[in-house]
Design a protein around this motif. Sequence first.
Motif, short mmCIF file in Angstrom:
data_model
loop_
_atom_site.label_atom_id
_atom_site.label_comp_id
_atom_site.label_asym_id
_atom_site.label_seq_id
_atom_site.Cartn_x
_atom_site.Cartn_y
_atom_site.Cartn_z
N SER A 98 0.85 -1.19 0.00
CA SER A 98 0.00 0.00 0.00
C SER A 98 0.89 1.24 0.00
O SER A 98 2.08 1.14 0.27
CB SER A 98 -0.87 0.01 1.25
N PRO A 99 0.31 2.40 -0.27
CA PRO A 99 1.12 3.63 -0.17
C PRO A 99 1.67 3.79 1.25
O PRO A 99 1.01 3.43 2.23
CB PRO A 99 0.11 4.74 -0.49
N ALA A 100 2.86 4.33 1.35
CA ALA A 100 3.50 4.50 2.66
C ALA A 100 2.79 5.58 3.48
O ALA A 100 2.33 6.58 2.93
CB ALA A 100 4.96 4.88 2.47
N LEU A 101 2.70 5.35 4.78
CA LEU A 101 2.18 6.38 5.67
C LEU A 101 3.23 7.45 5.93
O LEU A 101 2.92 8.63 6.05
CB LEU A 101 1.76 5.76 7.01
N ILE A 102 4.49 7.01 6.03
CA ILE A 102 5.61 7.92 6.29
C ILE A 102 6.76 7.50 5.38
O ILE A 102 7.04 6.31 5.24
CB ILE A 102 6.05 7.83 7.76
N MET A 103 7.40 8.48 4.75
CA MET A 103 8.56 8.22 3.89
C MET A 103 9.65 9.23 4.20
O MET A 103 9.36 10.33 4.66
CB MET A 103 8.17 8.37 2.41
N GLY A 104 10.87 8.86 3.92
CA GLY A 104 11.96 9.80 4.11
C GLY A 104 13.29 9.18 3.73
O GLY A 104 13.35 8.01 3.36
N PHE A 105 14.34 9.97 3.80
CA PHE A 105 15.67 9.45 3.52
C PHE A 105 16.71 10.25 4.29
O PHE A 105 16.44 11.35 4.76
CB PHE A 105 15.98 9.49 2.01
N ILE A 106 17.88 9.65 4.43
CA ILE A 106 19.02 10.31 5.05
C ILE A 106 20.26 9.89 4.25
O ILE A 106 20.36 8.75 3.81
CB ILE A 106 19.15 9.93 6.55
N ASP A 107 21.16 10.83 4.04
CA ASP A 107 22.39 10.51 3.34
C ASP A 107 23.54 11.28 3.96
O ASP A 107 23.37 11.91 4.99
CB ASP A 107 22.29 10.78 1.83
N GLY A 108 24.70 11.19 3.36
CA GLY A 108 25.85 11.94 3.86
C GLY A 108 26.92 11.07 4.48
O GLY A 108 28.02 11.56 4.75
N LEU A 109 26.63 9.79 4.73
CA LEU A 109 27.66 8.89 5.26
C LEU A 109 28.62 8.54 4.12
O LEU A 109 28.20 8.06 3.07
CB LEU A 109 27.03 7.62 5.83
N ILE A 110 29.90 8.78 4.31
CA ILE A 110 30.91 8.47 3.31
C ILE A 110 31.73 7.29 3.81
O ILE A 110 32.22 7.29 4.95
CB ILE A 110 31.84 9.69 3.06
N ILE A 111 31.85 6.26 2.96
CA ILE A 111 32.68 5.10 3.28
C ILE A 111 33.74 4.90 2.19
O ILE A 111 33.55 5.33 1.06
CB ILE A 111 31.85 3.81 3.47
#
Length: 144
Positions: free
Chosen positions: A127-140
């Motif tokens: 079903s469609p998500a109730l909550i969505m999001g993302f996080i980035d910036g970790l460099i490996i």
Amino acid sequence: MKGSHVQVAPINCNLSNLIVFTTVSNGEHPETILHQHESFSLRVTVEFGGSGAIALMPLSLCIKVSFYAEPCGLGSKIELGDTSIDTSARTFTYTPTLTIATPTAVGLVAEEIYQVTAVLRVGALNSPALIMGFIDGLIIQIYA
């Protein structure tokens, strides 16, 4: 009965603390520098708050986090995998963790630097998500 009124109370969701760690501490390198043949894990913190979170948590909603790596130079995004946790009553903080056998197993190559992104999806999977999001910036960095 004339009708019903449904009000969805506010729900806050915070996605934070995207980290990488290994089970065996190398000591000579920071945790963000990974040997191409050693396992590692990626983890984020998902925190729910607000008056609606008390009602949401007992519904056993799926918290799914998908992890991706993108070379800082030329190259395509690589899917590292995903992990899921179901919500439970009176628990408002979750730490979905993905363990990866080796960088080589998922297509990460030595001598490359990658930016890692985590994508959050909360709700029933079909079903469609109730909550969505993302996080980035970790460099490996991967080394041989």
